[in-house]
Design a protein around this motif. Structure first.
Motif, mmCIF file in Angstrom:
data_model
loop_
_atom_site.group_PDB
_atom_site.id
_atom_site.type_symbol
_atom_site.label_atom_id
_atom_site.label_comp_id
_atom_site.label_asym_id
_atom_site.label_seq_id
_atom_site.Cartn_x
_atom_site.Cartn_y
_atom_site.Cartn_z
ATOM 1 N N PHE A 108 -4.755 7.504 -1.322
ATOM 2 C CA PHE A 108 -3.893 6.372 -0.939
ATOM 3 C C PHE A 108 -2.982 5.880 -2.064
ATOM 4 C CE2 PHE A 108 -7.234 6.356 2.251
ATOM 5 C CZ PHE A 108 -6.470 6.315 3.413
ATOM 6 N N ALA A 109 -2.615 6.811 -2.969
ATOM 7 C CA ALA A 109 -1.694 6.445 -4.048
ATOM 8 C C ALA A 109 -0.256 6.244 -3.553
ATOM 9 C CB ALA A 109 -1.727 7.497 -5.143
ATOM 10 N N GLY A 110 0.032 6.618 -2.316
ATOM 11 C CA GLY A 110 1.360 6.321 -1.758
ATOM 12 C C GLY A 110 1.379 5.007 -1.013
ATOM 13 N N VAL A 149 0.685 -3.586 -5.802
ATOM 14 C CA VAL A 149 -0.651 -3.763 -5.226
ATOM 15 C C VAL A 149 -1.122 -2.452 -4.606
ATOM 16 C CG1 VAL A 149 -2.008 -5.088 -3.560
ATOM 17 C CG2 VAL A 149 -0.111 -6.182 -4.774
ATOM 18 N N MET A 150 -2.369 -2.092 -4.912
ATOM 19 C CA MET A 150 -2.928 -0.838 -4.397
ATOM 20 C C MET A 150 -4.452 -0.952 -4.369
ATOM 21 S SD MET A 150 -2.382 1.524 -7.828
ATOM 22 C CE MET A 150 -0.737 0.886 -8.137
ATOM 23 N N SER A 151 -5.091 0.053 -3.810
ATOM 24 C CA SER A 151 -6.558 0.062 -3.799
ATOM 25 C C SER A 151 -7.088 0.584 -5.134
ATOM 26 C CB SER A 151 -7.083 0.945 -2.667
ATOM 27 O OG SER A 151 -6.864 2.311 -2.977
ATOM 28 N N HIS A 152 -8.359 0.339 -5.366
ATOM 29 C CA HIS A 152 -9.029 0.851 -6.566
ATOM 30 C C HIS A 152 -8.970 2.387 -6.592
ATOM 31 C CE1 HIS A 152 -11.860 1.037 -9.878
ATOM 32 N NE2 HIS A 152 -12.617 1.872 -9.187
ATOM 33 N N GLU A 208 -7.299 4.588 -9.529
ATOM 34 C CA GLU A 208 -8.106 5.573 -10.269
ATOM 35 C C GLU A 208 -7.498 6.973 -10.219
ATOM 36 O OE1 GLU A 208 -11.512 5.313 -11.913
ATOM 37 O OE2 GLU A 208 -10.353 3.469 -12.206
ATOM 38 N N SER A 209 -6.773 7.273 -9.132
ATOM 39 C CA SER A 209 -6.219 8.627 -8.963
ATOM 40 C C SER A 209 -4.969 8.862 -9.828
ATOM 41 C CB SER A 209 -5.870 8.880 -7.490
ATOM 42 O OG SER A 209 -4.637 8.266 -7.145
ATOM 43 N N LEU A 210 -4.361 7.789 -10.310
ATOM 44 C CA LEU A 210 -3.109 7.918 -11.064
ATOM 45 C C LEU A 210 -3.362 8.436 -12.477
ATOM 46 C CD1 LEU A 210 -1.350 4.567 -10.043
ATOM 47 C CD2 LEU A 210 -0.884 6.851 -9.133
ATOM 48 N N THR A 211 -2.427 9.213 -12.980
ATOM 49 C CA THR A 211 -2.528 9.696 -14.357
ATOM 50 C C THR A 211 -2.119 8.573 -15.310
ATOM 51 O OG1 THR A 211 -0.234 10.471 -14.461
ATOM 52 C CG2 THR A 211 -1.871 12.040 -13.611
ATOM 53 N N THR A 212 -2.494 8.730 -16.574
ATOM 54 C CA THR A 212 -2.120 7.750 -17.605
ATOM 55 C C THR A 212 -0.602 7.587 -17.657
ATOM 56 O OG1 THR A 212 -4.021 8.534 -18.860
ATOM 57 C CG2 THR A 212 -2.444 7.153 -20.037
#
Length: 310
Positions: A242-244, A259-262, A266-270
């Motif tokens: 759900f990174a989109g 705003v996004m879910s945890h 967590e799925s996003l890169t640094t």
């Protein structure tokens, strides 16, 4: 004209569960082997914690309680049946699942009017359901309110002719494309545009890999670049976390938040986090039950209110 608002309408669930009617083309939904009452209790807990986080940074959250009847397992996702616009217009949308049509409630409009918002006109597309044509609000339609562009990934829940009609009515330029995901070795249409794409003021988070047609992909990229948006590309794997499905909102002192879910966070890169945080802080909340059973995430839960105030 602003791309973001500080007022969000959210519906607190009372009968949340996996909706069997939407699972036929929402490939994000999964069954949890626990009782519906427990699923709903967990969803309410996630909902309440999410609302508290939004309020803590100064977002004006208008919470409406859902009712036991009619039975509406997906009422937690109001952005699919309604949209609220700067000119005082409201859009009402045709829904694919019959039990989701029961989510449309006039008392929500009264709540907004009582909160000081002005409603001038209701643009109602719901008769399209009689012809089995659907367009599920800002799930199907992503609005660039500043540049007056509307993006739509076509699917069983997003009819092209209806989308064009919406663009004519609300004076947006349409950007139409197809977006797909892998389901058991097949490329199938992603059910809502807002799970593969997010439009913020200065940037866009988008799963370009889901747009299989190179021409269509180029059209979308060029359109975003033309409006000066930084493009943050996510992978299909990140999209499935759900990174989109994110929304930029405004908190106190005009501060924007993404705003996004945890799970999405967590799925996003640094590097992706760093790019986002150049523009605004991230606000994330755990929505595990809602995502698993509902097949929707943070963005789906928030109906933006852009209505003028009295």
């Amino acid at each position: 004209m602003s791309q973001i608002t500080n007022t969000i309408l959210m519906i607190r669930p009372i009968s949340f569960r996996m909706n069997e009617e939407t699972a036929v083309n929402n490939y994000f939904q999964q069954d949890l082997s626990i009782k519906n009452a427990e699923i709903n209790a967990k969803a309410q807990h996630e909902f309440d914690a999410f609302v508290e986080k939004l309020k803590a940074v100064g977002v004006n959250v208008i919470v409406v309680q859902d009712d036991k009847t009619p039975d509406t397992p997906d009422s937690i996702f109001p952005n699919n049946w309604v949209s609220f616009h700067e000119n005082g217009d409201i859009g009402l949308y045709p829904m694919f699942a019959e039990n989701r049509r029961k989510e449309r409630r006039e008392d929500v409009f009264l709540t907004l009017e009582e909160a000081g918002f002005k409603i001038n006109n209701i643009v109602d597309y719901t008769t399209a359901e009689d012809e089995a044509l659907y367009l599920e609000g800002t799930g199907s339609i992503l609005l660039d309110r500043v540049h007056r562009k509307a993006y739509c990934a076509l699917s069983p829940r997003a009819d092209e002719d209806l989308f064009i009609e919406f663009c004519e009515d609300f004076e947006y330029t349409p950007v139409v494309f197809n977006a797909y995901q892998d389901v058991d070795g097949k490329r199938l249409a992603i059910y809502h545009t807002n799970v593969m794409m997010c439009l913020a003021t200065d940037f866009a988070v988008i799963c370009l890999d889901s747009i299989d047609d190179k021409k269509e992909r180029k059209t979308v990229v060029n359109s975003l670049k033309q409006d000066g948006k930084t493009i943050i590309a996510i992978s299909e794997a990140q999209m499935h976390e759900f990174a989109g499905n994110m929304l930029q909102v405004e908190g106190k002192n005009g501060q924007a938040y993404l705003v996004m879910s945890h799970a999405a966070h967590e799925s996003l890169t640094t590097q992706q986090v760093g790019t986002i945080e150049k523009f605004c802080p991230i606000l994330s909340s755990s929505l595990e039950t809602i995502e698993t059973c509902g097949g929707g995430s943070a963005r789906c839960m928030m109906a933006e209110v852009f209505l003028p105030r009295d």
